[in-house]
Scaffold this active site. Structure first.
Site, PDB file in Angstrom:
ATOM      1  N   SER A   1     132.166  -4.869  50.905  1.00 45.47           N
ATOM      2  CA  SER A   1     130.706  -4.938  51.022  1.00 45.47           C
ATOM      3  C   SER A   1     130.105  -3.554  51.278  1.00 45.47           C
ATOM      4  O   SER A   1     130.746  -2.685  51.864  1.00 45.47           O
ATOM      5  CB  SER A   1     130.299  -5.859  52.175  1.00 45.47           C
ATOM      6  OG  SER A   1     130.776  -7.150  51.985  1.00 45.47           O
TER       7      SER A   1
HETATM    8  N1  SAH Z   1     133.733  -8.947  54.071  1.00 47.92           N
HETATM    9  C1  SAH Z   1     134.401  -8.400  52.924  1.00 47.92           C
HETATM   10  C2  SAH Z   1     133.632  -8.709  51.662  1.00 47.92           C
HETATM   11  C3  SAH Z   1     134.510  -9.161  50.578  1.00 47.92           C
HETATM   12  S1  SAH Z   1     133.717  -9.791  49.138  1.00 47.92           S
HETATM   13  C4  SAH Z   1     134.658  -6.918  53.084  1.00 47.92           C
HETATM   14  O1  SAH Z   1     134.113  -6.317  54.027  1.00 47.92           O
HETATM   15  O2  SAH Z   1     135.414  -6.353  52.302  1.00 47.92           O
HETATM   16  C5  SAH Z   1     133.783 -11.533  49.425  1.00 47.92           C
HETATM   17  C6  SAH Z   1     135.137 -12.173  49.545  1.00 47.92           C
HETATM   18  O3  SAH Z   1     134.924 -13.596  49.599  1.00 47.92           O
HETATM   19  C7  SAH Z   1     136.099 -11.932  48.378  1.00 47.92           C
HETATM   20  O4  SAH Z   1     137.283 -11.379  48.858  1.00 47.92           O
HETATM   21  C8  SAH Z   1     136.323 -13.343  47.804  1.00 47.92           C
HETATM   22  O5  SAH Z   1     137.635 -13.544  47.301  1.00 47.92           O
HETATM   23  C9  SAH Z   1     136.039 -14.224  49.005  1.00 47.92           C
HETATM   24  N2  SAH Z   1     135.694 -15.623  48.682  1.00 47.92           N
HETATM   25  C10 SAH Z   1     135.010 -16.106  47.615  1.00 47.92           C
HETATM   26  N3  SAH Z   1     134.906 -17.450  47.667  1.00 47.92           N
HETATM   27  C11 SAH Z   1     135.564 -17.832  48.815  1.00 47.92           C
HETATM   28  C12 SAH Z   1     135.848 -19.107  49.410  1.00 47.92           C
HETATM   29  N4  SAH Z   1     135.449 -20.252  48.863  1.00 47.92           N
HETATM   30  N5  SAH Z   1     136.568 -19.114  50.562  1.00 47.92           N
HETATM   31  C13 SAH Z   1     137.003 -17.954  51.145  1.00 47.92           C
HETATM   32  N6  SAH Z   1     136.772 -16.730  50.608  1.00 47.92           N
HETATM   33  C14 SAH Z   1     136.077 -16.664  49.455  1.00 47.92           C
END
Ligand code: SAH
Length: 216
Positions: free
Chosen positions: A64
């Site tokens: 993010s």
């Molecule tokens: N907080 C993270 C942001 C990652 S992007 C950071 O700081 O890097 C969002 C993440 O949500 C991705 O890794 C994606 O695989 C995950 N995601 C998407 N749908 C999801 C679900 N249904 N359950 C759990 N994780 C999910």
């Protein structure tokens, strides 16, 4: 993994940018100052680690944008010791910021490859957050109820389980909407059936995927 004066200098510049963009929560800024964001990205992209932008981390996902991490962390109103459920571990950066803020963190990631990679990294870094491979729509009932729930992917709707797993008085921060942008929403739980809703403007997230789209 090295965090030297150059990295720290870059991080201070990034924090100055976040302040200019309106982030005022000093606890959040201090937590972000102490978490080396470059550990969560490939070393080939060091120069992007301290730009205020999202960046690819593999498995079609992104770390993010720092502003988004700062914003979501601020509107969560975290008090040390709180139990927080995070949906979307991704790189583990936001997870680490929550831990620095003194929260007990339970984080769920649905992509197995990413889950394993980040689990490994957080172990190496000594970040004490519980990590789970699974579907965030279901929350994590075994450790409920939570003081706070944070969703870090764009949700097409409000998953009922996440509201259910909140304590009364608890808050859910979730970007909602399909397509390129989502509305940042915060729900406060007043009783098992009574919630209030606040809007915090448009943001852009990778989509929260349904169970059937889960990659093994
Ligand atoms: N907080 C993270 C942001 C990652 S992007 C950071 O700081 O890097 C969002 C993440 O949500 C991705 O890794 C994606 O695989 C995950 N995601 C998407 N749908 C999801 C679900 N249904 N359950 C759990 N994780 C999910």
């Amino acid at each position: 993994m090295e965090d030297n004066y150059r990295h720290k200098g870059l991080r201070r510049n990034l924090l100055a940018q976040l302040r200019l963009k309106g982030i005022k929560n000093e606890d959040v800024l201090a937590a972000m100052e102490s978490v080396p964001r470059h550990f969560f990205m490939s070393s080939a992209f060091l120069k992007f680690a301290y730009e205020d932008q999202a960046f690819p981390i593999g498995s079609d996902q992104t770390i993010s944008q720092p502003y988004t991490v700062a914003f979501q962390s601020s509107i969560l109103d975290i008090v040390p010791g709180m139990k927080i459920l995070e949906i979307g571990t991704g790189s583990g950066y936001q997870t680490s910021v929550l831990v620095k803020l003194g929260a007990k963190v339970f984080s769920v990631e649905r992509q197995r490859a990413l889950f394993l990679k980040t689990d490994n990294l957080l172990t190496k870094m000594g970040v004490k957050a519980q990590r789970f491979y699974g579907d965030g729509y279901k929350g994590k009932s075994a450790f409920a109820p939570y003081d706070r729930v944070l969703v870090t992917c764009g949700a097409p709707n409000i998953p009922a389980e996440l509201l259910k797993q909140l304590k009364v008085g608890g808050k859910l921060v979730i970007p909602v909407g399909e397509g390129d942008t989502q509305q940042m929403l915060r729900f406060t739980k007043h009783s098992e059936t009574d919630f209030s809703r606040e809007e915090f403007g448009a943001f852009s997230f990778v989509p929260m995927l349904q169970d059937r789209e889960m990659k093994k």
